[in-house]
Motif scaffolding. Structure first.
Motif, PDB file in Angstrom:
ATOM      1  N   VAL A   8     -74.680  62.702  58.325  1.00  0.00           N
ATOM      2  CA  VAL A   8     -74.834  61.917  59.559  1.00  0.00           C
ATOM      3  C   VAL A   8     -75.740  60.739  59.240  1.00  0.00           C
ATOM      4  CG1 VAL A   8     -75.566  61.895  61.962  1.00  0.00           C
ATOM      5  CG2 VAL A   8     -74.547  63.969  60.990  1.00  0.00           C
ATOM      6  N   THR A  10     -73.281  57.143  63.279  1.00  0.00           N
ATOM      7  CA  THR A  10     -73.509  57.314  64.708  1.00  0.00           C
ATOM      8  C   THR A  10     -74.086  56.069  65.362  1.00  0.00           C
ATOM      9  OG1 THR A  10     -74.570  58.730  66.359  1.00  0.00           O
ATOM     10  CG2 THR A  10     -75.806  58.286  64.347  1.00  0.00           C
ATOM     11  N   THR A  54     -69.592  52.261  62.752  1.00  0.00           N
ATOM     12  CA  THR A  54     -69.003  53.468  63.347  1.00  0.00           C
ATOM     13  C   THR A  54     -67.550  53.676  62.887  1.00  0.00           C
ATOM     14  OG1 THR A  54     -68.402  52.158  65.301  1.00  0.00           O
ATOM     15  CG2 THR A  54     -70.453  53.408  65.393  1.00  0.00           C
ATOM     16  N   ASP A  71     -77.135  56.719  60.484  1.00  0.00           N
ATOM     17  CA  ASP A  71     -77.269  55.767  61.583  1.00  0.00           C
ATOM     18  C   ASP A  71     -76.490  54.505  61.240  1.00  0.00           C
ATOM     19  OD1 ASP A  71     -78.849  57.357  63.203  1.00  0.00           O
ATOM     20  OD2 ASP A  71     -80.684  56.772  62.129  1.00  0.00           O
ATOM     21  N   THR A 112     -68.510  59.744  66.757  1.00  0.00           N
ATOM     22  CA  THR A 112     -69.383  59.272  65.676  1.00  0.00           C
ATOM     23  C   THR A 112     -70.567  60.192  65.418  1.00  0.00           C
ATOM     24  OG1 THR A 112     -70.647  57.914  67.233  1.00  0.00           O
ATOM     25  CG2 THR A 112     -68.756  56.891  66.165  1.00  0.00           C
ATOM     26  N   HIS A 113     -70.659  61.311  66.176  1.00  0.00           N
ATOM     27  CA  HIS A 113     -71.736  62.277  65.953  1.00  0.00           C
ATOM     28  C   HIS A 113     -71.168  63.670  66.186  1.00  0.00           C
ATOM     29  CE1 HIS A 113     -75.519  64.468  66.221  1.00  0.00           C
ATOM     30  NE2 HIS A 113     -76.106  63.407  65.658  1.00  0.00           N
ATOM     31  N   THR A 153     -66.656  56.037  59.994  1.00  0.00           N
ATOM     32  CA  THR A 153     -66.702  57.496  60.143  1.00  0.00           C
ATOM     33  C   THR A 153     -65.393  58.106  59.625  1.00  0.00           C
ATOM     34  OG1 THR A 153     -68.160  57.370  62.069  1.00  0.00           O
ATOM     35  CG2 THR A 153     -66.838  59.374  61.815  1.00  0.00           C
TER      36      THR A 153
END
Length: 471
Positions: free
Chosen positions: A40, A120, A95, A42, A151-152, A98
């Motif tokens: 994960v 995310t 994003t 940012d 995205t998370h 991903t």
């Protein structure tokens, strides 16, 4: 000698075992430098992945990541530099990056290892966002996937059927997966139409793009040509064959032609679609502007929709020039019995183009002479055959536009059963005549062919005994 053979066998076995160990060893698949199955990150963070293997390496990454946004560095590594290493770097991750990153062997791509990366952003929880709807096709007996990935991994979402009917995961038929989206295991007609996914982050509602679920129909009802199974044409003529397919609404079909001149690009096709209230009509028109002898043969129109296929065929014959071929079917003289309910006068006729056919009786148009005469195709039918139907019948065959004419004369003989005229007239009993007098008896007979008359005498019987006839 036996020892040498044994040594060779042991060497071969060792080689096989060594190769098998190599295939199943530590680097049978490449190895990433991360221990988890997912990362994960940012937004705007740098992604760095290192991969090591036994052979040359390559990478596969999400479609939202352009090639020029990735930097790949390759090198030989290990204590004796017998391994291959590859480093992937993505600066300023977004994003849409991903997804799944895979490291694989360049020439053995089925041997790979992967990691799923979430990039995310609290303001953009869905990977695929946009105004344009995306069409999804529902297939019978297959699960339906609505790919609203997030995205998370901890984002919770709801599936919404437009405009506002919410569907939550039930872990039986509706299953949620943050890396895949919603899976409908057994979709029904209810799932046809527009859907979107929705989530709430910090009190703000976010929606994915719209997914329009379409159920393709592949039921072909009928396929037919605008002509019969046999087509005749002259060399140089223009050939137009229309293939029509009827199918259920929402069906899409593909129509193709197979014919002798297909590879020489001698023909062209045009398509047309019409929608009716209950069905669809698909037209595919094949046109060959100038026919050649090489164009004769089998023409096949093939219609496919999904796994369904239907086809229809026609045979094309190309003639060099127009022609008439005419001859009797059963000889030039025919016989029929008077009183027969009907009689057909037919002939053997081959002609192209289709000719005009006229029947004459004794030099006059037959159908105009008698209401009992009628045409049936190229034949003449006589109903309730009578003696006066005997005579000469001439058939005139002509193709006027090409100046072709032929005729054929046939003779019809009508046989009439013999009849005695006196039997049709009621005569009085002449009574007794004087013995020794001279009497004259008359017998009038008619028939075709002329009948033979024979007289028989029946003497008066003796008392109590029947009389025997005498000639």
């Amino acid at each position: 000698m036996m020892n040498l053979i044994l040594i060779c066998l042991l060497c071969g076995l060792y080689g096989v075992l060594a190769k098998d160990k190599e295939q199943k060893g530590k680097y049978s698949v490449p190895i990433l430098d991360v221990k988890t199955r997912q990362l994960v990150l940012d937004i705007n963070q740098t992604l760095l992945l290192n991969c090591r293997g036994r052979w040359e390496l390559s990478w596969a990454f999400p479609s939202g990541l352009a090639t020029d946004q990735v930097r790949v560095e390759k090198s030989r590594c290990g204590r004796t530099r017998q391994h291959y290493c590859s480093r992937l770097t993505v600066s300023r991750s977004q994003t849409q990056h991903t997804g799944q990153f895979r490291c694989r062997y360049e020439h053995k791509t089925q041997r790979q290892t992967f990691i799923y990366v979430f990039v995310t952003d609290s303001q953009q929880p869905f990977v695929d966002q946009g105004m344009n709807p995306h069409v999804l096709y529902m297939r019978e007996k297959h699960p339906l996937i609505i790919p609203c990935r997030v995205t998370h991994p901890n984002v919770t979402t709801t599936l919404v059927k437009f405009p506002n009917h919410s569907l939550s995961p039930d872990h039986r038929n509706i299953i949620w997966n943050s890396k895949q989206g919603f899976t409908i295991r057994t979709p029904t007609f209810y799932y046809i139409g527009p859907f979107f996914c929705q989530t709430i982050t910090d009190g703000v509602t976010h929606k994915s793009r719209i997914y329009f679920v379409h159920r393709p129909v592949s039921n072909i009802m009928d396929v037919y040509l605008n002509t019969s199974g046999s087509i005749e044409a002259l060399k140089g003529d223009r050939l137009v064959v229309n293939c029509t397919a009827t199918a259920e609404l929402n069906t899409r079909v593909n129509i193709t032609w197979d014919y002798p001149g297909k590879n020489s690009n001698g023909g062209s096709t045009s398509k047309r679609i019409l929608k009716h209230q209950t069905h669809m009509l698909f037209y595919n028109i094949l046109t060959i502007p100038k026919l050649q002898r090489s164009d004769r043969g089998l023409y096949t129109c093939r219609v496919t929709s999904g796994e369904n296929t239907k086809q229809v065929k026609a045979t094309v014959t190309v003639y060099d020039r127009p022609f008439i071929r005419l001859k009797p079917r059963h000889g030039s003289v025919m016989e029929v019995q008077a009183g027969q309910k009907s009689y057909r006068i037919s002939l053997k006729l081959q002609a192209f183009p289709a000719p005009e056919v006229i029947w004459l009786k004794d030099g006059m148009v037959a159908a105009e002479q008698c209401s009992r005469y009628r045409m049936d195709g190229n034949s003449l039918i006589i109903r309730d055959v009578a003696e006066e139907d005997a005579g000469k019948y001439t058939v005139l065959v002509r193709i006027q536009e090409h100046g072709l004419y032929q005729n054929l004369t046939l003779t019809l003989v009508v046989n009439v059963s013999p009849q005695i005229g006196e039997k049709a007239v009621s005569l009085q009993d002449p009574g007794s005549v004087p013995r020794g007098s001279r009497q004259v008896l008359h017998c009038t007979s008619h028939g075709v062919p002329p009948p033979h008359i024979q007289w028989l005498w029946h003497p008066c019987p003796s008392k109590g005994l029947p009389a025997a006839p005498q000639a």
